[in-house]
Write a protein that holds these residues in place. Structure first.
Motif, mmCIF file in Angstrom:
data_model
loop_
_atom_site.group_PDB
_atom_site.id
_atom_site.type_symbol
_atom_site.label_atom_id
_atom_site.label_comp_id
_atom_site.label_asym_id
_atom_site.label_seq_id
_atom_site.Cartn_x
_atom_site.Cartn_y
_atom_site.Cartn_z
ATOM 1 N N ALA A 180 4.461 66.972 -35.180
ATOM 2 C CA ALA A 180 4.634 68.372 -35.586
ATOM 3 C C ALA A 180 3.285 68.997 -35.914
ATOM 4 O O ALA A 180 3.024 70.156 -35.584
ATOM 5 C CB ALA A 180 5.580 68.441 -36.778
ATOM 6 N N LEU A 181 2.460 68.209 -36.566
ATOM 7 C CA LEU A 181 1.113 68.697 -36.895
ATOM 8 C C LEU A 181 0.310 68.956 -35.622
ATOM 9 O O LEU A 181 -0.364 69.980 -35.486
ATOM 10 C CB LEU A 181 0.400 67.684 -37.787
ATOM 11 C CG LEU A 181 -1.017 68.047 -38.242
ATOM 12 C CD1 LEU A 181 -1.019 69.366 -38.994
ATOM 13 C CD2 LEU A 181 -1.597 66.934 -39.111
ATOM 14 N N ARG A 182 0.391 68.035 -34.669
ATOM 15 C CA ARG A 182 -0.314 68.231 -33.388
ATOM 16 C C ARG A 182 0.139 69.518 -32.710
ATOM 17 O O ARG A 182 -0.658 70.236 -32.110
ATOM 18 C CB ARG A 182 -0.033 67.056 -32.447
ATOM 19 C CG ARG A 182 -0.782 65.788 -32.781
ATOM 20 C CD ARG A 182 -0.584 64.744 -31.678
ATOM 21 N NE ARG A 182 -1.106 63.452 -32.089
ATOM 22 C CZ ARG A 182 -0.373 62.472 -32.557
ATOM 23 N NH1 ARG A 182 0.935 62.619 -32.659
ATOM 24 N NH2 ARG A 182 -0.923 61.333 -32.923
ATOM 25 N N ASP B 208 -2.321 66.223 -20.528
ATOM 26 C CA ASP B 208 -2.341 64.769 -20.433
ATOM 27 C C ASP B 208 -3.133 64.125 -21.570
ATOM 28 O O ASP B 208 -3.393 62.935 -21.552
ATOM 29 C CB ASP B 208 -2.932 64.337 -19.082
ATOM 30 C CG ASP B 208 -4.338 64.867 -18.905
ATOM 31 O OD1 ASP B 208 -4.686 65.836 -19.610
ATOM 32 O OD2 ASP B 208 -5.079 64.318 -18.067
ATOM 33 N N THR B 209 -3.524 64.911 -22.531
ATOM 34 C CA THR B 209 -4.272 64.328 -23.640
ATOM 35 C C THR B 209 -3.471 64.458 -24.920
ATOM 36 O O THR B 209 -2.672 65.359 -25.094
ATOM 37 C CB THR B 209 -5.618 65.024 -23.834
ATOM 38 O OG1 THR B 209 -5.375 66.393 -24.158
ATOM 39 C CG2 THR B 209 -6.460 64.920 -22.583
ATOM 40 N N LYS B 210 -3.723 63.539 -25.814
ATOM 41 C CA LYS B 210 -3.016 63.570 -27.095
ATOM 42 C C LYS B 210 -3.965 63.088 -28.169
ATOM 43 O O LYS B 210 -4.584 62.035 -28.028
ATOM 44 C CB LYS B 210 -1.794 62.653 -27.025
ATOM 45 C CG LYS B 210 -0.982 62.611 -28.305
ATOM 46 C CD LYS B 210 0.126 61.582 -28.180
ATOM 47 C CE LYS B 210 0.904 61.457 -29.485
ATOM 48 N NZ LYS B 210 1.890 60.367 -29.414
ATOM 49 N N LEU B 211 -4.064 63.854 -29.221
ATOM 50 C CA LEU B 211 -4.924 63.444 -30.320
ATOM 51 C C LEU B 211 -4.399 62.158 -30.933
ATOM 52 O O LEU B 211 -3.193 62.000 -31.114
ATOM 53 C CB LEU B 211 -4.962 64.534 -31.392
ATOM 54 C CG LEU B 211 -5.728 65.821 -31.084
ATOM 55 C CD1 LEU B 211 -5.515 66.822 -32.203
ATOM 56 C CD2 LEU B 211 -7.204 65.544 -30.906
ATOM 57 N N THR B 212 -5.298 61.279 -31.251
ATOM 58 C CA THR B 212 -4.854 60.089 -31.972
ATOM 59 C C THR B 212 -4.503 60.500 -33.400
ATOM 60 O O THR B 212 -4.716 61.640 -33.818
ATOM 61 C CB THR B 212 -5.954 59.023 -32.006
ATOM 62 O OG1 THR B 212 -7.036 59.520 -32.800
ATOM 63 C CG2 THR B 212 -6.428 58.671 -30.612
ATOM 64 N N LYS B 213 -3.992 59.568 -34.143
ATOM 65 C CA LYS B 213 -3.577 59.890 -35.513
ATOM 66 C C LYS B 213 -4.763 60.356 -36.345
ATOM 67 O O LYS B 213 -4.695 61.373 -37.022
ATOM 68 C CB LYS B 213 -2.930 58.658 -36.153
ATOM 69 C CG LYS B 213 -1.609 58.287 -35.528
ATOM 70 C CD LYS B 213 -1.026 57.063 -36.198
ATOM 71 C CE LYS B 213 0.348 56.752 -35.638
ATOM 72 N NZ LYS B 213 0.955 55.576 -36.278
ATOM 73 N N ARG C 198 -11.621 67.388 -24.613
ATOM 74 C CA ARG C 198 -11.236 66.102 -25.147
ATOM 75 C C ARG C 198 -12.302 65.078 -24.810
ATOM 76 O O ARG C 198 -12.909 65.142 -23.753
ATOM 77 C CB ARG C 198 -9.909 65.699 -24.500
ATOM 78 C CG ARG C 198 -9.247 64.511 -25.091
ATOM 79 C CD ARG C 198 -8.736 64.863 -26.499
ATOM 80 N NE ARG C 198 -8.762 63.667 -27.318
ATOM 81 C CZ ARG C 198 -7.854 62.721 -27.244
ATOM 82 N NH1 ARG C 198 -6.834 62.855 -26.471
ATOM 83 N NH2 ARG C 198 -7.965 61.649 -27.991
ATOM 84 N N PRO C 199 -12.568 64.160 -25.707
ATOM 85 C CA PRO C 199 -13.494 63.081 -25.366
ATOM 86 C C PRO C 199 -12.983 62.308 -24.164
ATOM 87 O O PRO C 199 -11.774 62.144 -23.992
ATOM 88 C CB PRO C 199 -13.502 62.197 -26.605
ATOM 89 C CG PRO C 199 -12.278 62.582 -27.358
ATOM 90 C CD PRO C 199 -12.025 64.027 -27.041
ATOM 91 N N THR C 200 -13.915 61.844 -23.370
ATOM 92 C CA THR C 200 -13.511 61.136 -22.156
ATOM 93 C C THR C 200 -12.962 59.763 -22.470
ATOM 94 O O THR C 200 -12.157 59.229 -21.745
ATOM 95 C CB THR C 200 -14.706 60.991 -21.206
ATOM 96 O OG1 THR C 200 -15.784 60.409 -21.952
ATOM 97 C CG2 THR C 200 -15.132 62.340 -20.687
ATOM 98 N N SER C 201 -13.411 59.173 -23.543
ATOM 99 C CA SER C 201 -12.857 57.878 -23.941
ATOM 100 C C SER C 201 -12.727 57.830 -25.437
ATOM 101 O O SER C 201 -13.530 58.404 -26.159
ATOM 102 C CB SER C 201 -13.768 56.747 -23.479
ATOM 103 O OG SER C 201 -14.829 56.580 -24.372
#
Length: 241
Positions: A112-114, A123-128, A173-176
């Motif tokens: 929900a925060l994301r 295709d990208t998703k922030l990590t926790k 987004r960072p590539t890795s």
DNA sequence: TAGGCCATCTGGTCCT
DNA sequence: AGGACCAGATGGCCTA
């Protein structure tokens, strides 16, 4: 360490009768468990030579009875230990289930925060950790934007800042995952938005501390061109219920 | 293959 | 007593 039988009996006390039904089917065994507990699981040898009581070995058949009693006690102990194991196991399983559910709720909250943070390519998703750090910085940036607006930015106040002409994510987004510290920061600098001067270099920006070592130096503090470029990633203005 | 991220399990502690 | 919360351990998956 208490005697095994004492442990299992204490657990038996809190077990319901239905819990016991599968293990203690013999009423006699159940009845024998209680006196065994008060004797700490040991047979009562003191009685044997007590005055007025004939020794077991003196009475014909008494030895057999004693052996039988021991065998039954042994069986009862095995059953109660199995019950104890079963109870512990079922409690563990329930606790695991609760914990799993709790983590799912936590993840749902993170999702929900994301969803209210400026968006990224699909295709990208922030990590926790990225989500938390980004949210922290983003909230600060919004607050700072309001503060600047209230100080009398030319052409209006905060309301104008919140009505952008277009919506587009501007944070690459960072590539890795492993190199986000470098690549995200430099990537942000290379984005079109980065050309704009950011008001977030204000010394009142969230200071890095031991507890929360993030701030303008943090790669996740890249809000180039804010508010003009950041705030129009409108998901953040959709109220969350 | 190493490293990062994640889900899950587990035991301990705190709270109600 | 039972549930919530927490941190450590472990194994799977993915990517460079």
């Amino acid at each position: 360490m208490p005697a095994p039988l004492e442990i299992c009996l204490s657990d038996l006390d809190c077990a319901s009768s239905s819990d016991l039904s599968g293990f203690l089917t013999d009423e006699e065994d159940c009845a024998r468990l209680q006196p065994a507990a008060s004797a700490s699981g040991s047979p009562a040898p003191a009685r044997r030579g007590s005055p007025g009581m004939p020794a077991a070995s003196d009475v014909p058949g008494a030895q057999d009875e004693e052996q039988e009693r021991r065998r039954r006690r042994g069986r009862a102990r095995v059953r109660s230990e199995a019950l104890l194991h079963s109870l512990r196991r079922s409690r563990r399983v329930k606790a695991n289930d609760r914990e799993r559910n709790r983590m799912h709720n936590l993840n749902a909250a993170l999702d929900a925060l994301r969803s209210v943070l400026p968006s990224f390519p699909d295709d990208t998703k922030l990590t926790k950790i990225e989500t938390l750090r980004f949210a922290y910085n983003y909230i600060w940036a919004l607050a700072e934007t309001l503060r600047l607006a209230d100080q009398g930015l030319p052409g209006g106040g905060a309301r104008e800042l919140l009505l952008p002409p277009q919506c587009a994510p501007c944070l690459p987004r960072p590539t890795s995952p492993s190199s986000d510290a470098e690549s995200w920061g430099s990537g942000a600098a290379a984005s079109p938005c980065a050309a704009a001067s950011s008001p977030l270099s204000d010394p009142s920006s969230p200071a890095a501390s031991e507890d929360f070592p993030y701030g303008p130096g943090d790669p996740l503090f890249s809000f180039p061109g804010l508010p003009k470029d950041l705030l129009h990633t409108t998901p953040c203005f959709i109220p969350y219920h």
